[in-house]
Design an enzyme around this catalytic site. Structure first.
Site, PDB file in Angstrom:
ATOM      1  N   CYS A 106      13.552  21.881 -16.164  1.00 19.43           N
ATOM      2  CA  CYS A 106      12.093  21.366 -16.214  1.00 19.43           C
ATOM      3  C   CYS A 106      11.068  22.237 -16.079  1.00 19.43           C
ATOM      4  O   CYS A 106      11.130  23.098 -15.323  1.00 19.43           O
ATOM      5  CB  CYS A 106      12.286  20.412 -14.964  1.00 19.43           C
ATOM      6  SG  CYS A 106      10.549  19.718 -14.853  1.00 19.43           S
ATOM      7  N   TYR A 130      -4.240  12.570  10.444  1.00 19.65           N
ATOM      8  CA  TYR A 130      -3.252  12.429   9.104  1.00 19.65           C
ATOM      9  C   TYR A 130      -2.887  13.892   8.725  1.00 19.65           C
ATOM     10  O   TYR A 130      -2.903  14.550   7.648  1.00 19.65           O
ATOM     11  CB  TYR A 130      -3.797  12.126   7.994  1.00 19.65           C
ATOM     12  CG  TYR A 130      -4.564  10.602   8.296  1.00 19.65           C
ATOM     13  CD1 TYR A 130      -3.966   9.336   8.097  1.00 19.65           C
ATOM     14  CD2 TYR A 130      -5.928  10.576   8.322  1.00 19.65           C
ATOM     15  CE1 TYR A 130      -4.505   8.094   8.462  1.00 19.65           C
ATOM     16  CE2 TYR A 130      -6.655   9.508   8.704  1.00 19.65           C
ATOM     17  CZ  TYR A 130      -5.982   8.226   8.631  1.00 19.65           C
ATOM     18  OH  TYR A 130      -6.805   6.956   8.912  1.00 19.65           O
ATOM     19  N   CYS A 187      -6.010  11.404  -1.666  1.00 17.73           N
ATOM     20  CA  CYS A 187      -5.122  11.317  -2.779  1.00 17.73           C
ATOM     21  C   CYS A 187      -5.493  10.006  -3.847  1.00 17.73           C
ATOM     22  O   CYS A 187      -4.996   9.848  -4.447  1.00 17.73           O
ATOM     23  CB  CYS A 187      -3.642  11.568  -2.421  1.00 17.73           C
ATOM     24  SG  CYS A 187      -3.162  10.163  -1.320  1.00 17.73           S
ATOM     25  N   CYS A 197       7.689  19.773 -23.489  1.00 14.30           N
ATOM     26  CA  CYS A 197       9.273  19.438 -23.045  1.00 14.30           C
ATOM     27  C   CYS A 197       9.789  18.492 -24.026  1.00 14.30           C
ATOM     28  O   CYS A 197       9.096  17.534 -24.243  1.00 14.30           O
ATOM     29  CB  CYS A 197       9.031  19.039 -21.646  1.00 14.30           C
ATOM     30  SG  CYS A 197      10.680  18.351 -21.119  1.00 14.30           S
ATOM     31  N   CYS A 218       6.635  13.560 -16.058  1.00 12.98           N
ATOM     32  CA  CYS A 218       5.307  13.813 -16.755  1.00 12.98           C
ATOM     33  C   CYS A 218       5.024  12.534 -17.500  1.00 12.98           C
ATOM     34  O   CYS A 218       5.259  12.358 -18.667  1.00 12.98           O
ATOM     35  CB  CYS A 218       5.389  15.008 -17.608  1.00 12.98           C
ATOM     36  SG  CYS A 218       5.861  16.464 -17.043  1.00 12.98           S
ATOM     37  N   GLN A 245       3.569  20.415   0.890  1.00 15.32           N
ATOM     38  CA  GLN A 245       2.998  20.188  -0.538  1.00 15.32           C
ATOM     39  C   GLN A 245       3.746  20.859  -1.560  1.00 15.32           C
ATOM     40  O   GLN A 245       4.129  22.099  -1.514  1.00 15.32           O
ATOM     41  CB  GLN A 245       1.556  20.885  -0.598  1.00 15.32           C
ATOM     42  CG  GLN A 245       0.707  20.088   0.538  1.00 15.32           C
ATOM     43  CD  GLN A 245       0.203  18.780  -0.033  1.00 15.32           C
ATOM     44  OE1 GLN A 245       0.435  18.468  -1.111  1.00 15.32           O
ATOM     45  NE2 GLN A 245      -0.529  18.042   1.036  1.00 15.32           N
TER      46      GLN A 245
HETATM   47  N1  SAH Z   1      -2.688  16.666   5.641  1.00 13.12           N
HETATM   48  C1  SAH Z   1      -1.265  16.956   5.564  1.00 13.12           C
HETATM   49  C2  SAH Z   1      -0.530  15.416   5.066  1.00 13.12           C
HETATM   50  C3  SAH Z   1      -1.371  14.566   4.444  1.00 13.12           C
HETATM   51  S1  SAH Z   1      -0.444  13.243   3.706  1.00 13.12           S
HETATM   52  C4  SAH Z   1      -0.866  17.847   4.562  1.00 13.12           C
HETATM   53  O1  SAH Z   1      -1.637  18.231   3.814  1.00 13.12           O
HETATM   54  O2  SAH Z   1       0.327  18.304   4.605  1.00 13.12           O
HETATM   55  C5  SAH Z   1      -1.001  11.876   4.823  1.00 13.12           C
HETATM   56  C6  SAH Z   1      -0.286  11.932   6.310  1.00 13.12           C
HETATM   57  O3  SAH Z   1      -0.868  10.748   7.128  1.00 13.12           O
HETATM   58  C7  SAH Z   1       1.329  11.785   6.126  1.00 13.12           C
HETATM   59  O4  SAH Z   1       1.774  12.860   6.786  1.00 13.12           O
HETATM   60  C8  SAH Z   1       1.573  10.335   6.724  1.00 13.12           C
HETATM   61  O5  SAH Z   1       2.829  10.597   7.673  1.00 13.12           O
HETATM   62  C9  SAH Z   1       0.366  10.413   7.507  1.00 13.12           C
HETATM   63  N2  SAH Z   1      -0.112   9.033   8.050  1.00 13.12           N
HETATM   64  C10 SAH Z   1      -0.049   7.777   7.425  1.00 13.12           C
HETATM   65  N3  SAH Z   1      -0.451   7.048   8.083  1.00 13.12           N
HETATM   66  C11 SAH Z   1      -1.087   7.319   9.201  1.00 13.12           C
HETATM   67  C12 SAH Z   1      -1.825   6.706  10.347  1.00 13.12           C
HETATM   68  N4  SAH Z   1      -2.202   5.612  10.500  1.00 13.12           N
HETATM   69  N5  SAH Z   1      -2.404   7.490  11.471  1.00 13.12           N
HETATM   70  C13 SAH Z   1      -1.631   8.968  11.343  1.00 13.12           C
HETATM   71  N6  SAH Z   1      -1.133   9.542  10.319  1.00 13.12           N
HETATM   72  C14 SAH Z   1      -0.644   8.693   9.301  1.00 13.12           C
END
Ligand code: SAH
Length: 473
Positions: free
Chosen positions: A163, A315, A427, A71, A80, A286
């Site tokens: 991009c 989560y 992550c 790029c 990037c 994602q």
């Molecule tokens: N597994 C999902 C999202 C992962 S990202 C996917 O792959 O699409 C992490 C997620 O945790 C986010 O959606 C965020 O809003 C949530 N989160 C953050 N802190 C939290 C907590 N204390 N308890 C529950 N969820 C939480």
């Protein structure tokens, strides 16, 4: 050492934002645009007690891992950070970073990690992987309309029509929007004065369905010459949803609260595996669907489901992993802090006809302990149902927390619930390492580790781990 001192520095590591890291005179230096393997003449720009920041004055010996970035905007653009590093080396760096953190922070032995860690999952073609693009719109100093990306750490816009991380479909749409603006005298938003209409163009593309979404984020309530805009866009292949989002605040946050569909549907649909997801302009989804599918397939594989299992997905966001698992489990409970995401998760379950997934709004570290304590009390009083009992001692708990990792109260309750397996999707490998140590000290054994490259050309890396319960002696 003082500010503006010049010194030679060998870059031996890379930070999360892709910056080069080197050591000199007992100090650690962070240097933008310096790559692993470079020897540079550095200028100290900021000094703290035992670390500092420096700038590249001159590359004395370029790293043998440098490649010509594809790029032309790569040096200026904030997108990037490590495109100039060969992709092979990017992957090697990410693998080493996860390995290093597990050993250093997690306290696992190098032998153990080397025996359990599989090779990182990279992309075959690490370009054009993003399904979402957000182009800021503005005026350059000569008064010309520009759309593109922000210069790293600033808000001036580099005009970029195409991009290389985004899809090829983006460029003609952006062009059509600019033509519509010029033809109808539509102004670009100016951050300093708060005047002007169009702030951002948000584009999403369904990789499997080829459906396209366009959302114009405007500093106003209505769109002038709306019919002309629609006429220009609706004829494009795959156009499915056109909407406006109203954001009249003086803020860095891109989207405002109100979105109005002006043509087609309010959402596009995309698939991960065989699960359909409806994506609206505000939904979290994602951004790299090709790698996400590999990431979740690995998590699914590690969960070892046969159809009889009771599973928690903590989560859970919009239920992406939960619904993936639900197809092969008896029952899945998802927990997520954002109420809108839980609405999306329930909706996604419905459109896929998935009836064995339930979702709860709240913090994982509160929902799980409450569930555990309440249910234990019910069971003791002979009131527990079969399903509820099974969720008390589940087969699998999957967690996918944000960068800060899991709260201790959440980890403690997981240990009390004694699932057969824990699948940890992370992550941030530093907090992952910290949490794995707690789980392993609490009676679990690390079985498998696999990194997945969700974001080529950046310093980020995702990791999936499998832990299983140690059998009591
Ligand atoms: N597994 C999902 C999202 C992962 S990202 C996917 O792959 O699409 C992490 C997620 O945790 C986010 O959606 C965020 O809003 C949530 N989160 C953050 N802190 C939290 C907590 N204390 N308890 C529950 N969820 C939480």
């Amino acid at each position: 050492m003082k500010k503006n001192d010049i010194f030679d520095l060998e870059i031996t590591d890379m930070g999360v934002d892709g910056e080069g890291i080197g050591h000199y005179d007992g100090m650690t230096f962070f240097v933008k645009d310096a790559l692993i393997g470079d020897v540079i003449r550095a200028r100290a720009t900021k000094l703290k007690k035992n670390y500092g920041y420096a700038r590249v004055e001159e590359v004395l010996t370029p790293s043998t891992f440098r490649v010509e970035p594809k790029c032309p905007h790569h040096r200026r653009c904030g997108g990037c950070q490590v495109q100039a590093l060969s992709y092979e080396k990017q992957l090697e760096f990410k693998q080493d970073k996860v390995r290093g953190n597990l050993i250093r922070i997690g306290g696992f032995s190098a032998e153990e990690i080397d025996a359990k860690m599989l090779p990182i999952v990279g992309m075959e073609t690490p370009f054009r992987y993003r399904n979402k693009a957000q182009f800021p719109v503005g005026m350059d100093k000569d008064g010309n309309l520009v759309a593109g990306f922000y210069v790293a750490r600033t808000h001036s816009i580099i005009p970029v029509d195409d991009c290389l991380l985004g899809v090829e479909e983006n460029a003609p749409i952006l062009e059509a929007v600019k033509e519509w603006m010029l033809a109808n005298g539509v102004t670009a938003y100016d951050e300093t004065t708060g005047k002007g209409l169009l702030r951002h163009v948000l584009l999403r593309f369904g990789f499997t369905t080829k459906e396209i979404m366009v959302c114009l984020i405007i500093n106003g309530r209505t769109l002038p010459a709306q019919a002309d805009l629609i006429a220009r866009l609706e004829k494009m292949d795959g156009m499915t949803s056109i909407s406006i989002n109203i954001n009249t605040k003086n803020t860095n946050v891109i989207l405002g609260d109100v979105t109005e569909c002006i043509w087609g549907q309010a959402y596009i649909t995309d698939y991960l595996g065989s699960v359909a997801y409806r994506i609206s302009p505000q939904s979290f989804y994602q951004v790299n669907p090709v790698q996400t599918e590999k990431l979740y397939s690995t998590a699914l594989d590690y969960a070892e489901l046969t159809g009889e299992e009771y599973v928690w997905d903590l989560y859970c966001g919009i239920g992406t992993i939960s619904l993936f698992l639900a197809q092969k489990a008896k029952k899945v409970y998802g927990v997520e802090i954002v109420p809108q995401a839980i609405e999306d998760a329930k909706n996604n379950a419905k459109i896929n006809g998935i009836e064995n997934a339930e979702f709860f709004v709240g913090k994982a570290e509160e929902v799980l302990p409450e569930f555990y304590e309440n249910l234990k009390r019910d069971v003791a009083a002979g009131k527990g149902t079969e399903d509820a009992n099974a969720m008390l001692t589940p087969d699998v708990i999957v967690v996918d927390p944000p960068r800060k990792g899991c709260d201790e109260a959440c980890l403690d309750t997981m240990l009390k619930m004694q699932p057969k397996r824990i699948v940890y999707v992370s992550c941030d490998s530093a907090t992952l390492a910290r949490d794995l140590r707690i789980l392993c000290d609490g009676g679990y054994e690390l079985k498998k580790v696999r990194a997945v490259d969700q974001f080529p050309h950046t310093g980020h890396v995702e990791t999936v781990c499998l832990l299983s319960k140690l059998h009591e002696a």
